[in-house]
Enzyme design. Structure first.
Site, PDB file in Angstrom:
ATOM      1  N   HIS A  58      44.230  21.263 100.335  1.00 31.92           N
ATOM      2  CA  HIS A  58      43.956  21.626  98.715  1.00 31.92           C
ATOM      3  C   HIS A  58      42.553  22.651  99.137  1.00 31.92           C
ATOM      4  CE1 HIS A  58      42.600  20.009  94.500  1.00 31.92           C
ATOM      5  NE2 HIS A  58      42.149  21.338  94.630  1.00 31.92           N
ATOM      6  N   ALA A  85      36.967  22.750  85.939  1.00 34.77           N
ATOM      7  CA  ALA A  85      36.853  24.068  86.083  1.00 34.77           C
ATOM      8  C   ALA A  85      38.218  24.813  85.886  1.00 34.77           C
ATOM      9  CB  ALA A  85      36.459  24.557  87.454  1.00 34.77           C
ATOM     10  N   ASN A  90      36.943  12.674  90.740  1.00 33.94           N
ATOM     11  CA  ASN A  90      36.568  13.812  90.112  1.00 33.94           C
ATOM     12  C   ASN A  90      37.678  14.171  89.143  1.00 33.94           C
ATOM     13  OD1 ASN A  90      35.303  14.889  93.211  1.00 33.94           O
ATOM     14  ND2 ASN A  90      33.942  14.638  91.295  1.00 33.94           N
ATOM     15  N   ARG A 113      36.225  -3.411  84.505  1.00 35.91           N
ATOM     16  CA  ARG A 113      36.990  -4.047  83.566  1.00 35.91           C
ATOM     17  C   ARG A 113      38.048  -2.871  83.327  1.00 35.91           C
ATOM     18  NH1 ARG A 113      32.364  -6.554  81.175  1.00 35.91           N
ATOM     19  NH2 ARG A 113      32.424  -8.815  81.410  1.00 35.91           N
ATOM     20  N   ASP A 138      31.762  16.828 100.594  1.00 32.43           N
ATOM     21  CA  ASP A 138      30.686  17.708 100.779  1.00 32.43           C
ATOM     22  C   ASP A 138      29.287  17.283 100.682  1.00 32.43           C
ATOM     23  OD1 ASP A 138      30.973  17.640  98.373  1.00 32.43           O
ATOM     24  OD2 ASP A 138      31.246  20.020  97.981  1.00 32.43           O
ATOM     25  N   HIS A 189      30.310  16.602  95.629  1.00 32.14           N
ATOM     26  CA  HIS A 189      31.365  15.916  94.859  1.00 32.14           C
ATOM     27  C   HIS A 189      30.872  14.397  94.441  1.00 32.14           C
ATOM     28  CE1 HIS A 189      33.025  19.974  95.030  1.00 32.14           C
ATOM     29  NE2 HIS A 189      33.708  19.667  93.848  1.00 32.14           N
ATOM     30  N   ASP A 220      38.698  21.506  98.694  1.00 31.28           N
ATOM     31  CA  ASP A 220      38.914  22.209  97.399  1.00 31.28           C
ATOM     32  C   ASP A 220      38.135  23.495  97.442  1.00 31.28           C
ATOM     33  OD1 ASP A 220      39.449  22.353  94.702  1.00 31.28           O
ATOM     34  OD2 ASP A 220      38.089  20.770  94.016  1.00 31.28           O
ATOM     35  N   GLY A 249      35.034  23.492  91.934  1.00 37.49           N
ATOM     36  CA  GLY A 249      35.498  23.677  93.505  1.00 37.49           C
ATOM     37  C   GLY A 249      34.241  23.358  94.343  1.00 37.49           C
TER      38      GLY A 249
END
Length: 378
Positions: A57, A141, A219, A227, A247, A250, A273, A308
């Site tokens: 990714h 994004a 994300n 719940r 990283d 995120h 990403d 990203g």
């Protein structure tokens, strides 16, 4: 080439002191330490001999974006390949954004000749089609004007244009027609839940009908609560693999550790990403046709939405270890698991005799001292 006496990371996800022989573009053999000899040798004692990193990714790096190929140029991909290879990423999936069919068709047609071809760096292994089958409420994004409900006929046409090289497609399972789309698409490639407002029950239905993957866990999806466990809870039950951007931006480091504890080392795929700002100085960039501002590793849209990452997978791996993830678990999540997730493990992802010679020699700081891609040292 003989790599001698290194700590070799095996397909079982453990280190073994051994010698590794590379011949041509293959790993010829892995043998007991000190038993192999050749004209060319590297003393890897006290170092780690690992598979090359596999990023399933990634949108861009080094100022280039996979989707820049819309103009028919392959130079953008080649720029990414060179940069990624220099970091120890030896295979990657070019990842798209939500675009129109026309734009995606042009991208796939432009890059089709590059799939699985030798390169001056990392090898492009296929497409991760991230979008446009998303929930607008969780667009992140992604450009809202391109987001649509799942369209099987459109996907089939793009599949043909790519030469059957779409290895992963993302979808929000709560959308109209999504379950039927997942059922059909899973016959061709890995299907991932992404950019979604799905409930636990809706996500469970997606996994039951062929989805097996989860895009950048936590994300662009509902929060995991006691719940309403949502997509994260359903993934814990049923997903073969989940992606994680480690990283430190995120996800909090405690969450990075918790994901490994919840899912186990066998199910986590570290991803970058990353977008074109990866490997570049602070400044203004773009992603999916939108302005992105990168400052000290944080990439955001004008409204502050994270856009990203600007961190290479090799560094995400090192940060996961820094955050307290065991070395073996983090390494597996950057090599073995992503290769398995997109059907490439027979060819790469582990230091195994007969596999492609994509091999790294890492020092104790986990920085690559030697990088072999297809048996050739960079």
């Amino acid at each position: 080439m003989i790599l001698k006496n290194g700590q070799v990371f095996t397909a079982l996800g453990r280190f073994l002191t051994a010698d590794v022989e590379l011949e041509g573009d293959r790993i010829k053999q892995v043998a007991p330490a000190g038993t192999l000899h050749g004209a060319e040798e590297i003393d890897a004692a006290g170092k780690y001999v690992t598979p090359g990193f596999v990023d399933i990714h990634i949108h861009g790096a080094a100022g280039a974006d996979f989707c820049d190929s819309v103009d028919g140029s392959q130079e953008y991909v080649k720029t990414m390949q060179k940069y990624l290879g220099s970091q120890g990423v030896t295979s990657f999936m070019g990842t798209t954004m939500a675009f129109s069919e026309e734009i995606l068709n042009d991208i796939f047609a432009a890059v089709k000749p590059l799939f699985n071809q030798e390169a001056q760096g990392a090898v492009l292994r296929g497409v991760n089609m991230e979008g446009p089958f998303f929930n607008k409420a969780k667009k992140g994004a992604q450009a809202e004007k391109y987001i649509i409900d799942p369209d099987w006929e459109m996907f089939q046409r793009l599949w043909q244009t790519s030469g059957g090289n779409i290895r992963l497609v993302d979808v929000a399972p709560e959308l109209p027609g999504a379950v039927e789309f997942i059922r059909k698409a899973s016959e061709l490639c890995t299907v991932s839940i992404a950019h979604t407002s799905a409930t636990y029950e809706e996500a469970k239905a997606a996994y039951a009908n062929g989805a097996s993957h989860t895009t950048h866990l936590f994300n662009a999806m509902p929060a995991f609560t006691h719940r309403a466990p949502g997509v994260v809870g359903a993934a814990a039950d049923d997903a073969a693999h989940v992606e994680m951007i480690s990283d430190g931006i995120h996800l909090h480091p405690a969450v990075v550790r918790a994901v490994f504890a919840l899912f186990g080392a066998e199910r986590v795929c570290l991803i970058s990403d990353s977008m074109r700002a990866c490997g570049m100085p602070n400044g203004e960039y773009s992603l999916g046709g939108q302005k992105v501002f990168m400052n000290d590793g944080l990439a955001t849209l004008e409204d502050g939405t994270i856009a990203g990452s600007a961190t290479c997978l090799a560094e995400c791996f090192r940060r996961a270890v820094k955050f307290g993830v065991p070395l073996e678990s983090a390494l597996r999540a950057a090599t073995i698991n992503p290769a398995q997730a997109v059907g490439l493990f027979d060819e790469l992802g582990s230091v195994t005799a007969g596999k492609r010679a994509d091999v790294l020699v890492l020092n104790k700081d986990l920085q690559p001292e030697h990088i072999f891609i297809g048996g050739k040292e960079l």
